[in-house]
Design a protein around this motif. Structure first.
Motif: not given
Length: 581
Positions: A417, A57, A423, A420, A1
């Motif tokens: 995943r 994270r 999430q 990011g 990220m």
């Protein structure tokens, strides 16, 4: 990220060119000027970017856990909270009477936005504490305030709100937790609460729970609910707080998102607590906290959208795929593809107008608290009450949609995943549910807020918006968005009149659509104000005008469709027999 980039330039534009910040501060006798405000926001943004975002994270991956009966937060969270409290951030907007810094609430709300963008789970710890402080300050006795308030304001201690029980969700009349007098002014609180965010943690400090419970002589229903202050640690004989209260974490909820935030099942086994406010008047006291939390939750939706947008734009600039529109070049950054730009503009059109509306609302909150004229305080307070469900539900609906759009920009990588983005989607979803679901917020708007002052509050607000739009039309670069928002405003006026005094079925079937219509018009109002201010030809101003045009042409027309749906009446919602579902 990518790292988080605080939207400092946008804050400066809003404070200096759109919202009349220094004039508002002068009206309230505040000494905070633009330079000081920007210095605070800049430092707050640095805290979010350097401290909070890097642990988000892993916080999601590891989550909070129970170890030997105690909650353990993910790596870095207790250290981050210690830095937060030591940096004075907990006390940012609180009254100096209780250890706060007394800075304008607009700085607090935008700090909340940045915290939500960087690390939503972390932001709940100070956000819930602040709401608890407001309830204690407004309703507790002087004796309780003297003991409990300042350590919470300064962040030495944290707070939590304990309403929900397994058999009593939104319908608090069904709650069964009991409070028995101990004979010394305290009470023994017994019961189990669920969904208690920040109910316990390992930050090494006291945690003050505000718990709804019933006294032995309580009447049935919501009129029999009282509010109690129940701390994790009680005072000892030497004035410290070392005596463990008889409350414990029964379990941590296994949730879709906000994994780093400990959402607890709390057991109160005759736990010692003290009455906050009058007996059987606990719901009114708790709503002081809940209304503060509802605004905070709306800002969570805004923050999530802004954080997801940054990740999506960065990816769209770097990801090479497909050919240019004329077929001459390829592969090209996917940012060149029209549908990718559409998704990004959809997010940005919400984020920048939502940020402006949040700032305007925060200035009204300061007017409600500090203006020397009581009538002005009352007027501002009423407008904040009107806008609270709009901010909570509108911002979290658009925020979740924005997170999904940003995930979509990544294509298949958005579902994986390690990037990011999933999430953001999982974390954003809770904001539409807690602190009163968005359907409940919409019903509150239609059934309660539209009738405030006999309808004068909403009428006055719409009149003010109309005057601003008329002024904006005098600026050529703002004429389009102001004119089109004015047409949408008239639809909102007509729809408002049709719903004032509507029966429960009509209100219930229209409420969610009406709240979205209200949100769109409010966002258009902010876009008109921003477009009117964006006349210099600078890169920032030209970008504002481009996004304003997108909003006017591609988002505002939803108002027409919503009006048509509402105008069809409740029959389509009621027609299917209950047994046929």
């Amino acid at each position: 990220m990518q790292g988080y980039q605080p939207p400092i330039a946008d804050y400066r534009f809003l404070l200096g060119e759109v919202l009349g910040f220094e004039s508002a501060m002068s009206e309230l006798g505040q000494e905070t000027d633009l330079d000081l405000a920007m210095a605070v926001l800049d430092e707050a943004g640095r805290f979010c970017a350097d401290i909070l975002q890097p642990i988000s994270r892993e916080g999601d991956e590891v989550g909070s856990r129970i170890v030997d009966g105690a909650v353990v937060t993910p790596p870095g969270y207790s250290d981050a909270y210690r830095s937060f409290a030591e940096g004075g951030w907990a006390a940012l907007s609180a009254s100096p009477d209780h250890g706060g810094q007394g800075l304008p609430f607009i700085l607090q709300l935008w700090f909340d936005e940045m915290m939500s963008a960087a690390n939503l789970s972390f932001g709940l710890f100070p956000g819930l504490t602040r709401g608890a402080c407001e309830a204690i300050a407004a309703h507790a006795s002087d004796e309780l305030k003297a003991i409990w308030l300042e350590p919470m304001v300064t962040g030495e201690w944290t707070g939590a709100m304990a309403l929900t029980e397994s058999g009593a969700g939104t319908d608090l009349a069904l709650l069964k937790t009991k409070a028995e007098p101990n004979g010394d002014g305290s009470f023994a609180v017994t019961g189990t609460k669920i969904f208690i965010s920040s109910g316990d943690h390992d930050f090494g400090c006291n945690i003050v729970h505000l718990v709804l419970a019933r006294l032995p002589d309580a009447p049935s229903g919501v009129k029999g609910i009282s509010l109690f202050l129940v701390p994790k640690f009680l005072p000892d004989s030497e004035g410290g707080f070392t005596v463990r209260n008889t409350m414990s974490v029964g379990a941590l909820e296994k949730k879709m998102g906000i994994h780093a935030q400990p959402t607890c099942v709390m057991n109160y086994d005759g736990a010692t607590g003290w009455l906050v406010g009058e007996p059987h008047r606990g719901l009114a006291a708790m709503f002081t906290m809940m209304n503060a939390e509802r605004l905070m939750v709306g800002i969570q939706g805004l923050g999530i959208a802004g954080g997801a947008y940054q990740q999506a734009v960065g990816y769209a600039r770097e990801r090479l795929q497909g050919r240019s529109a004329d077929g001459a070049r390829g592969p090209v950054p996917i940012l060149e593809h029209a549908d990718v730009r559409r998704m990004l503009l959809q997010i940005r059109a919400f984020v920048e107008s939502g940020r402006a509306l949040a700032g305007w609302t925060a200035l009204q909150m300061d007017r409600a608290r500090q203006h020397p004229d009581a009538s002005v305080r009352a007027e501002a307070d009423a407008v904040v009450a009107l806008l609270t469900p709009v901010v909570k539900a509108g911002f979290t609906d658009f925020g979740f949609e924005s997170a999904v759009h940003a995930q979509q920009v990544f294509g298949g990588h958005g579902y994986i995943r390690e990037w990011g983005m999933e999430q953001f989607v999982r974390d954003a979803r809770i904001a539409q549910i807690y602190e009163g679901t968005n359907g409940v917020q919409a019903m509150d708007l239609v059934s309660r807020k539209l009738t405030l002052g006999g309808g004068s509050v909403v009428a006055g607000f719409l009149d003010m918006v109309e005057a601003d739009l008329a002024a904006a039309q005098a600026h050529p670069h703002a004429e389009q968005v102001a004119r089109q928002t004015g047409a949408a405003l008239q639809i909102l006026r007509d729809t408002t009149a049709s719903l004032q005094g509507a029966d429960i079925d009509a209100a219930g079937s229209a409420a969610v659509d009406y709240l979205r219509m209200f949100s769109l018009v409010a966002m258009g109002w902010m876009w008109a104000r921003m477009a009117a201010a964006a006349g210099s030809g600078s890169e920032q101003h030209m970008a504002k005008l481009a996004v304003a045009r997108y909003f006017a042409e591609r988002m505002l027309p939803q108002v027409d469709a919503l009006a048509k749906a509402i105008g069809s009446g409740p029959e389509a919602v009621a027609q299917l027999a209950l047994e046929a579902f």
